[in-house]
Design a protein around this motif. Structure first.
Motif, PDB file in Angstrom:
ATOM      1  N   ARG A  12       0.751  -1.142  -0.088  1.00  0.00           N
ATOM      2  CA  ARG A  12       0.176  -0.009  -0.017  1.00  0.00           C
ATOM      3  C   ARG A  12       1.207   1.381   0.052  1.00  0.00           C
ATOM      4  NH1 ARG A  12      -2.316   1.615   5.903  1.00  0.00           N
ATOM      5  NH2 ARG A  12      -0.301   1.408   6.808  1.00  0.00           N
ATOM      6  N   THR A  29      -9.989   8.256  -7.720  1.00  0.00           N
ATOM      7  CA  THR A  29      -9.743   6.986  -7.024  1.00  0.00           C
ATOM      8  C   THR A  29     -10.820   5.941  -7.429  1.00  0.00           C
ATOM      9  OG1 THR A  29     -11.041   7.743  -5.069  1.00  0.00           O
ATOM     10  CG2 THR A  29      -8.472   7.966  -5.123  1.00  0.00           C
ATOM     11  N   ARG A  33      -9.893   2.214  -9.259  1.00  0.00           N
ATOM     12  CA  ARG A  33     -10.137   0.979  -8.516  1.00  0.00           C
ATOM     13  C   ARG A  33     -10.301  -0.070  -9.274  1.00  0.00           C
ATOM     14  NH1 ARG A  33     -14.044   2.905  -5.393  1.00  0.00           N
ATOM     15  NH2 ARG A  33     -12.706   4.010  -4.081  1.00  0.00           N
ATOM     16  N   ILE A  55      -2.257  11.235  -7.253  1.00  0.00           N
ATOM     17  CA  ILE A  55      -2.680   9.872  -7.472  1.00  0.00           C
ATOM     18  C   ILE A  55      -1.507   9.032  -8.040  1.00  0.00           C
ATOM     19  CG2 ILE A  55      -4.561   8.256  -8.182  1.00  0.00           C
ATOM     20  CD1 ILE A  55      -5.427   9.887  -5.782  1.00  0.00           C
ATOM     21  N   ILE A  59       0.437   5.743  -6.653  1.00  0.00           N
ATOM     22  CA  ILE A  59       0.359   4.390  -7.607  1.00  0.00           C
ATOM     23  C   ILE A  59       1.693   3.896  -7.714  1.00  0.00           C
ATOM     24  CG2 ILE A  59      -0.219   3.426  -9.733  1.00  0.00           C
ATOM     25  CD1 ILE A  59      -2.649   5.317  -9.904  1.00  0.00           C
ATOM     26  N   ILE A  79      -4.716  -2.540  -8.952  1.00  0.00           N
ATOM     27  CA  ILE A  79      -5.160  -1.538  -7.741  1.00  0.00           C
ATOM     28  C   ILE A  79      -6.435  -2.206  -7.135  1.00  0.00           C
ATOM     29  CG2 ILE A  79      -5.915   0.826  -7.029  1.00  0.00           C
ATOM     30  CD1 ILE A  79      -3.007   0.596  -8.237  1.00  0.00           C
ATOM     31  N   GLU A  81      -7.892  -1.614  -3.710  1.00  0.00           N
ATOM     32  CA  GLU A  81      -8.425  -0.818  -3.153  1.00  0.00           C
ATOM     33  C   GLU A  81      -7.944   0.822  -3.165  1.00  0.00           C
ATOM     34  OE1 GLU A  81      -8.968  -1.915   1.033  1.00  0.00           O
ATOM     35  OE2 GLU A  81      -8.947  -3.994   0.519  1.00  0.00           O
ATOM     36  N   ALA A  82      -8.744   1.796  -3.194  1.00  0.00           N
ATOM     37  CA  ALA A  82      -8.319   3.095  -2.999  1.00  0.00           C
ATOM     38  C   ALA A  82      -9.494   3.945  -2.198  1.00  0.00           C
ATOM     39  CB  ALA A  82      -8.083   3.594  -4.570  1.00  0.00           C
ATOM     40  N   THR A 112      -5.347   6.435   0.714  1.00  0.00           N
ATOM     41  CA  THR A 112      -4.790   5.213   0.825  1.00  0.00           C
ATOM     42  C   THR A 112      -4.816   4.383  -0.474  1.00  0.00           C
ATOM     43  OG1 THR A 112      -5.173   5.186   3.028  1.00  0.00           O
ATOM     44  CG2 THR A 112      -4.435   3.011   1.938  1.00  0.00           C
ATOM     45  N   ILE A 113      -3.898   3.798  -1.088  1.00  0.00           N
ATOM     46  CA  ILE A 113      -3.893   3.032  -2.313  1.00  0.00           C
ATOM     47  C   ILE A 113      -3.489   1.665  -2.043  1.00  0.00           C
ATOM     48  CG2 ILE A 113      -3.249   2.676  -4.882  1.00  0.00           C
ATOM     49  CD1 ILE A 113      -3.830   5.654  -4.920  1.00  0.00           C
ATOM     50  N   LYS A 114      -4.120   0.482  -2.355  1.00  0.00           N
ATOM     51  CA  LYS A 114      -3.572  -0.929  -2.080  1.00  0.00           C
ATOM     52  C   LYS A 114      -3.487  -1.520  -3.651  1.00  0.00           C
ATOM     53  CE  LYS A 114      -4.919  -2.050   2.573  1.00  0.00           C
ATOM     54  NZ  LYS A 114      -5.555  -3.054   3.620  1.00  0.00           N
ATOM     55  N   SER A 115      -2.404  -1.978  -3.940  1.00  0.00           N
ATOM     56  CA  SER A 115      -2.050  -3.002  -5.034  1.00  0.00           C
ATOM     57  C   SER A 115      -1.816  -4.288  -4.601  1.00  0.00           C
ATOM     58  CB  SER A 115      -0.714  -2.521  -5.656  1.00  0.00           C
ATOM     59  OG  SER A 115       0.310  -2.290  -5.059  1.00  0.00           O
TER      60      SER A 115
END
Length: 125
Positions: A12, A29, A33, A55, A59, A79, A81-82, A112-115
């Protein structure tokens, strides 16, 4: 509780104290997503919003975290979650009549961005 049999790993990236309204961040976002890493990088480049740069930096940071911490290939990432949350307020005072001060609250956001990467197998740590 977390499911330990799940073969999904990821990293993240967290952006704190960003002075942009939540609706302006959410419109970007919401678009990225669920997209792959390459598509999520390309989408903000062609959007006419100021916050697209922020953003895209998040990423890139999430992908670098996944590559460094988990050894994942960037081309396999997406991605998952964002989201945008309220954060603290910048508190300022405006001079008013008769020597008084009027409080001004400038809101900030936390993004918050989760990959993640889906694959079968064990992770070597």
């Amino acid at each position: 509780m977390r499911n330990k049999n799940k073969s999904e790993t990821g990293a993240r990236a967290l952006g704190k104290n960003i002075r942009v309204s939540a609706t302006k961040m959410r419109r970007i976002t919401d678009r990225i997503r669920g997209c792959s890493y390459g598509e999520a990088l390309a989408l903000p480049e062609f959007m006419p919003y100021k916050t697209c740069y922020l953003i895209s930096q998040l990423i890139l940071s999430a992908a670098a975290n996944a590559n460094t911490n988990f050894g994942l290939n960037k081309s396999d990432l997406f991605i998952s979650e964002a989201w945008v949350e309220n954060s603290t307020y910048l508190k300022r005072f405006r001079p008013r009549a008769q020597g008084r001060g009027y409080p001004i609250k400038k809101p900030t956001r936390k993004v918050t961005i989760k990959s993640n990467s889906n694959f079968v197998g064990k992770i070597k740590r």
